[in-house]
Design an enzyme around this catalytic site. Structure first.
Site, short mmCIF file in Angstrom:
data_model
loop_
_atom_site.label_atom_id
_atom_site.label_comp_id
_atom_site.label_asym_id
_atom_site.label_seq_id
_atom_site.Cartn_x
_atom_site.Cartn_y
_atom_site.Cartn_z
N GLN A 1 -5.62 -2.84 9.10
CA GLN A 1 -5.29 -4.10 8.46
C GLN A 1 -5.87 -5.27 9.27
O GLN A 1 -5.63 -5.39 10.48
CB GLN A 1 -3.78 -4.25 8.33
CG GLN A 1 -3.32 -5.55 7.71
CD GLN A 1 -3.82 -5.74 6.30
OE1 GLN A 1 -3.99 -4.77 5.56
NE2 GLN A 1 -4.06 -6.97 5.90
N LYS B 1 0.83 -1.21 0.00
CA LYS B 1 0.00 0.00 0.00
C LYS B 1 0.86 1.26 0.00
O LYS B 1 0.60 2.22 -0.72
CB LYS B 1 -0.90 0.02 1.24
CG LYS B 1 -1.96 -1.07 1.24
CD LYS B 1 -3.03 -0.78 0.19
CE LYS B 1 -4.16 -1.80 0.27
NZ LYS B 1 -3.77 -3.13 -0.21
N ASP C 1 -11.24 1.80 2.87
CA ASP C 1 -11.69 0.49 2.37
C ASP C 1 -13.14 0.51 1.89
O ASP C 1 -13.58 -0.41 1.21
CB ASP C 1 -11.56 -0.57 3.46
CG ASP C 1 -10.21 -1.28 3.44
OD1 ASP C 1 -9.61 -1.35 2.36
OD2 ASP C 1 -9.77 -1.76 4.49
#
Length: 292
Positions: free
Chosen positions: A96, A52, A119
């Site tokens: 995460q 990322k 997300d």
């Protein structure tokens, strides 16, 4: 000959466009920043988060890293989430998953500021997606379903009126992609299959498009699909390769299906890179909303 839906190539094009948008934002005094919260040192999670930040560097997005030890408690994790909610440099962020055993992941996700939900998986944002069937959705969208739709669009594959069979009901894509595919802008008809589905193969054989997200290596075989079906391989399994002497990533779709399909996404190299690109797109769009 089947079309190979190259997620690496399409994501590279998307990143190029995002890079130009980031430059315009910076010129206007807004610098997008992506935050990540990593708890513990799971190798897969560490690699995923590192990817990322590498993506951020490619397009000029600031990286903001938060790391906690594997024995961090709920209060410690919650405090890190609140820090990112309050940090003006953090445009959007991800927590995460998975979190350490015993931590209520849903309770942590609930603490995320929906406007910073990179997300697109916060309950508020999913609710907005449910509500807006005909209108544009102005809240962050789930990255993997969005990546699937963008990948198909890049190859001019129209889903309007198509029968789509989704295999797997996980929250990352299985339960969310139907919300996006059945919006009027896409207009597909979706069947969601899972372990309780009586005849999965019957649904698969009738489908124009199959989205396989089970995490069952090679589950989809040529005799299970219709001629000319479009195949999206999302599931990930790690299978030991005796000849190579190492573990390899395998998708849910047997490669023998490719000759029977009209288009397919490889795994790896298909939907995965698109998911990462959509995370960046969400962050850039969040920053652009600050100028509105």
């Amino acid at each position: 000959m089947a079309i190979r839906l190259d997620g690496k190539a399409v994501s590279a094009q998307i990143k190029e466009g995002l890079r130009a948008r980031v430059e315009r934002l910076k010129a206007a005094g807004v610098e997008p920043g992506l935050g990540t919260l990593l708890v513990g040192s799971d190798p897969g999670s560490v690699k995923y988060v590192a990817g990322k930040h590498a993506d951020c560097a490619e397009v000029g997005i600031r990286s903001i890293k938060h790391e906690l030890p594997a024995d961090a408690g709920f209060d410690d994790i919650a405090a890190a989430v609140r820090d990112m909610n309050e940090d003006p440099a953090c445009t959007g962020y991800i927590v995460q998953l998975p979190l350490p055993r015993g931590i209520d992941e849903n309770a942590i996700i609930d603490l995320i500021d929906p406007a910073k939900d990179a997300d697109g998986m916060h309950p508020y944002n999913l609710g907005e997606l449910v509500l807006h069937v005909r209108e544009d959705v102005t809240t962050p969208l789930p990255c993997t379903p969005r990546g699937v739709i963008e990948l198909l669009g890049a190859y001019d594959i129209d889903l309007a009126g198509k029968e789509v069979c989704v295999l797997g009901r996980g929250i990352t894509i299985g339960r969310t992609i139907g919300l996006m595919l059945t919006r009027r802008a896409v207009n597909a008809t979706v069947t969601l299959c899972h372990t309780g589905t009586r005849d999965v193969v019957d649904h698969m054989r009738r489908a124009d498009v199959i989205v396989a997200a089970m995490g069952s290596a090679g589950f989809v075989k040529p005799d299970m699909i219709a001629d000319g079906a479009v195949l999206l391989d999302v599931g990930v399994s790690r299978v030991y390769d005796d000849e190579a002497g190492r573990w390899r990533v395998r998708g849910d779709i047997d490669k023998a299906c490719y000759d029977k399909a009209s288009a397919y996404s490889p795994n790896p190299g298909g939907v995965g890179p698109m998911t990462r690109a959509m995370l960046l797109a969400n962050v850039v769009e969040m920053a652009e909303r600050q100028l509105q």
